[in-house]
Design a protein around this motif. Structure first.
Motif, PDB file in Angstrom:
ATOM      1  N   GLU A  98      -3.754  -4.071  -7.847  1.00 47.03           N
ATOM      2  CA  GLU A  98      -4.154  -4.365  -6.479  1.00 47.03           C
ATOM      3  C   GLU A  98      -3.543  -5.706  -6.105  1.00 47.03           C
ATOM      4  N   MET A  99      -2.811  -5.714  -5.007  1.00 48.98           N
ATOM      5  CA  MET A  99      -2.183  -6.929  -4.507  1.00 48.98           C
ATOM      6  C   MET A  99      -2.869  -7.278  -3.189  1.00 48.98           C
ATOM      7  N   LYS A 100      -3.455  -8.479  -3.145  1.00 45.53           N
ATOM      8  CA  LYS A 100      -4.168  -8.916  -1.942  1.00 45.53           C
ATOM      9  C   LYS A 100      -3.476 -10.126  -1.349  1.00 45.53           C
ATOM     10  N   THR A 101      -3.331 -10.096  -0.035  1.00 49.52           N
ATOM     11  CA  THR A 101      -2.839 -11.254   0.709  1.00 49.52           C
ATOM     12  C   THR A 101      -3.880 -11.583   1.768  1.00 49.52           C
ATOM     13  N   ALA A 102      -3.532 -12.484   2.656  1.00 52.42           N
ATOM     14  CA  ALA A 102      -4.475 -12.878   3.698  1.00 52.42           C
ATOM     15  C   ALA A 102      -4.841 -11.708   4.609  1.00 52.42           C
ATOM     16  N   SER A 103      -3.910 -10.803   4.851  1.00 49.05           N
ATOM     17  CA  SER A 103      -4.204  -9.741   5.817  1.00 49.05           C
ATOM     18  C   SER A 103      -3.953  -8.327   5.312  1.00 49.05           C
ATOM     19  N   ILE A 104      -3.298  -8.148   4.162  1.00 52.32           N
ATOM     20  CA  ILE A 104      -3.057  -6.793   3.673  1.00 52.32           C
ATOM     21  C   ILE A 104      -3.492  -6.664   2.228  1.00 52.32           C
ATOM     22  N   ARG A 105      -3.687  -5.418   1.830  1.00 53.27           N
ATOM     23  CA  ARG A 105      -4.025  -5.092   0.447  1.00 53.27           C
ATOM     24  C   ARG A 105      -3.189  -3.892   0.052  1.00 53.27           C
ATOM     25  N   ILE A 106      -2.549  -3.964  -1.118  1.00 52.81           N
ATOM     26  CA  ILE A 106      -1.702  -2.874  -1.600  1.00 52.81           C
ATOM     27  C   ILE A 106      -2.242  -2.441  -2.953  1.00 52.81           C
ATOM     28  N   THR A 107      -2.501  -1.141  -3.095  1.00 53.96           N
ATOM     29  CA  THR A 107      -2.968  -0.607  -4.374  1.00 53.96           C
ATOM     30  C   THR A 107      -2.008   0.473  -4.835  1.00 53.96           C
ATOM     31  N   GLY A 108      -1.844   0.553  -6.140  1.00 50.42           N
ATOM     32  CA  GLY A 108      -0.968   1.576  -6.705  1.00 50.42           C
ATOM     33  C   GLY A 108      -1.140   1.639  -8.202  1.00 50.42           C
ATOM     34  N   LYS A 109      -0.256   2.361  -8.848  1.00 55.29           N
ATOM     35  CA  LYS A 109      -0.293   2.512 -10.294  1.00 55.29           C
ATOM     36  C   LYS A 109       1.079   2.172 -10.844  1.00 55.29           C
ATOM     37  N   LYS A 110       1.082   1.433 -11.971  1.00 48.68           N
ATOM     38  CA  LYS A 110       2.345   1.045 -12.592  1.00 48.68           C
ATOM     39  C   LYS A 110       3.161   2.292 -12.918  1.00 48.68           C
ATOM     40  N   GLY A 111       4.459   2.222 -12.613  1.00 42.11           N
ATOM     41  CA  GLY A 111       5.357   3.318 -12.917  1.00 42.11           C
ATOM     42  C   GLY A 111       5.463   4.366 -11.825  1.00 42.11           C
ATOM     43  N   GLU A 112       4.597   4.316 -10.825  1.00 44.20           N
ATOM     44  CA  GLU A 112       4.653   5.278  -9.726  1.00 44.20           C
ATOM     45  C   GLU A 112       5.320   4.624  -8.520  1.00 44.20           C
ATOM     46  N   SER A 113       6.027   5.429  -7.752  1.00 48.51           N
ATOM     47  CA  SER A 113       6.743   4.887  -6.601  1.00 48.51           C
ATOM     48  C   SER A 113       5.886   4.858  -5.341  1.00 48.51           C
ATOM     49  N   LYS A 114       4.735   5.476  -5.372  1.00 46.45           N
ATOM     50  CA  LYS A 114       3.860   5.499  -4.198  1.00 46.45           C
ATOM     51  C   LYS A 114       2.759   4.456  -4.336  1.00 46.45           C
ATOM     52  N   ALA A 115       2.405   3.838  -3.230  1.00 43.81           N
ATOM     53  CA  ALA A 115       1.308   2.878  -3.179  1.00 43.81           C
ATOM     54  C   ALA A 115       0.593   3.046  -1.842  1.00 43.81           C
ATOM     55  N   THR A 116      -0.589   2.496  -1.749  1.00 46.08           N
ATOM     56  CA  THR A 116      -1.363   2.560  -0.512  1.00 46.08           C
ATOM     57  C   THR A 116      -1.477   1.161   0.061  1.00 46.08           C
ATOM     58  N   VAL A 117      -1.109   1.027   1.324  1.00 45.24           N
ATOM     59  CA  VAL A 117      -1.169  -0.264   2.014  1.00 45.24           C
ATOM     60  C   VAL A 117      -2.334  -0.215   2.996  1.00 45.24           C
ATOM     61  N   TYR A 118      -3.206  -1.221   2.909  1.00 41.75           N
ATOM     62  CA  TYR A 118      -4.353  -1.338   3.805  1.00 41.75           C
ATOM     63  C   TYR A 118      -4.140  -2.550   4.706  1.00 41.75           C
ATOM     64  N   TYR A 119      -4.301  -2.337   5.999  1.00 45.84           N
ATOM     65  CA  TYR A 119      -4.236  -3.428   6.970  1.00 45.84           C
ATOM     66  C   TYR A 119      -5.369  -3.219   7.957  1.00 45.84           C
ATOM     67  N   LYS A 120      -6.321  -4.135   7.945  1.00 41.21           N
ATOM     68  CA  LYS A 120      -7.547  -4.011   8.737  1.00 41.21           C
ATOM     69  C   LYS A 120      -8.217  -2.685   8.382  1.00 41.21           C
ATOM     70  N   GLU A 121      -8.431  -1.788   9.332  1.00 41.78           N
ATOM     71  CA  GLU A 121      -9.052  -0.498   9.027  1.00 41.78           C
ATOM     72  C   GLU A 121      -8.023   0.619   8.831  1.00 41.78           C
ATOM     73  N   GLU A 122      -6.762   0.278   8.885  1.00 40.42           N
ATOM     74  CA  GLU A 122      -5.692   1.272   8.745  1.00 40.42           C
ATOM     75  C   GLU A 122      -5.256   1.378   7.288  1.00 40.42           C
ATOM     76  N   LYS A 123      -4.729   2.542   6.931  1.00 41.23           N
ATOM     77  CA  LYS A 123      -4.276   2.784   5.560  1.00 41.23           C
ATOM     78  C   LYS A 123      -3.063   3.701   5.621  1.00 41.23           C
ATOM     79  N   TRP A 124      -2.008   3.336   4.833  1.00 35.34           N
ATOM     80  CA  TRP A 124      -0.789   4.125   4.790  1.00 35.34           C
ATOM     81  C   TRP A 124      -0.356   4.309   3.346  1.00 35.34           C
ATOM     82  N   ASP A 125       0.123   5.500   3.032  1.00 33.24           N
ATOM     83  CA  ASP A 125       0.753   5.741   1.738  1.00 33.24           C
ATOM     84  C   ASP A 125       2.246   5.523   1.930  1.00 33.24           C
ATOM     85  N   VAL A 126       2.822   4.638   1.122  1.00 29.68           N
ATOM     86  CA  VAL A 126       4.228   4.275   1.284  1.00 29.68           C
ATOM     87  C   VAL A 126       4.966   4.359  -0.041  1.00 29.68           C
TER      88      VAL A 126
END
Length: 151
Positions: A98-126
């Protein structure tokens, strides 16, 4: 028929998920078809009524895509890089991070190319490859630091 109904009763969550997948797939295909149809109509109008050649219409589309990519590279990428410089990264024993900054949070799994980005109440798989080299470098540094700490 009775066996089928009994099977659906026994495995109703799987049947429900299957039905939802089919409905979602159908909705996506319809949306894509509508988008392609609209773009085709616009292209035909440009060729027939405005005397553009088909090559000019295709080049207009390519130019629009390039300009969009350029805007993303000039605006979104620098913002993301500034955010990621000061990110706090935590790793879990199951391999997730889990990577947290002042305004976003990114979660994922080592070795996988997909992660989930959270910004406020929005969420995207990237695809994390699109987040840039800085993200990869920060993740690698944090992973190396976590491994050293574990030893």
């Amino acid at each position: 028929m009775e066996q089928f109904l009994q099977l659906v009763k026994d495995y109703w969550p799987i049947a429900l998920v299957g039905l939802l997948v089919i409905v979602a797939f159908q909705w996506i295909v319809r949306s894509l078809f509508r988008l392609v149809a609209i773009l085709a109509v616009v292209g035909v109008i440009l060729v027939v009524f405005f005397q553009f050649s088909s090559d000019q219409v295709i080049n207009m589309g390519r130019t629009a895509v390039k300009n969009t990519e350029k805007v993303v590279q000039q605006t979104i990428t620098p913002l993301l890089n500034n955010e990621l410089k000061d990110a706090d990264i935590t790793f879990q024993p199951d391999g997730t991070y889990e990577m947290k900054t002042a305004s976003i949070r990114i979660t994922g799994k080592k070795g996988e190319s997909k992660a989930t980005v959270y910004y406020k109440e929005e969420k995207w798989d990237v695809d994390i490859g699109q987040l840039g080299n800085l993200f990869q470098e920060q993740l690698k540094k944090a992973e190396d630091a976590a491994e050293l700490k574990a030893q």
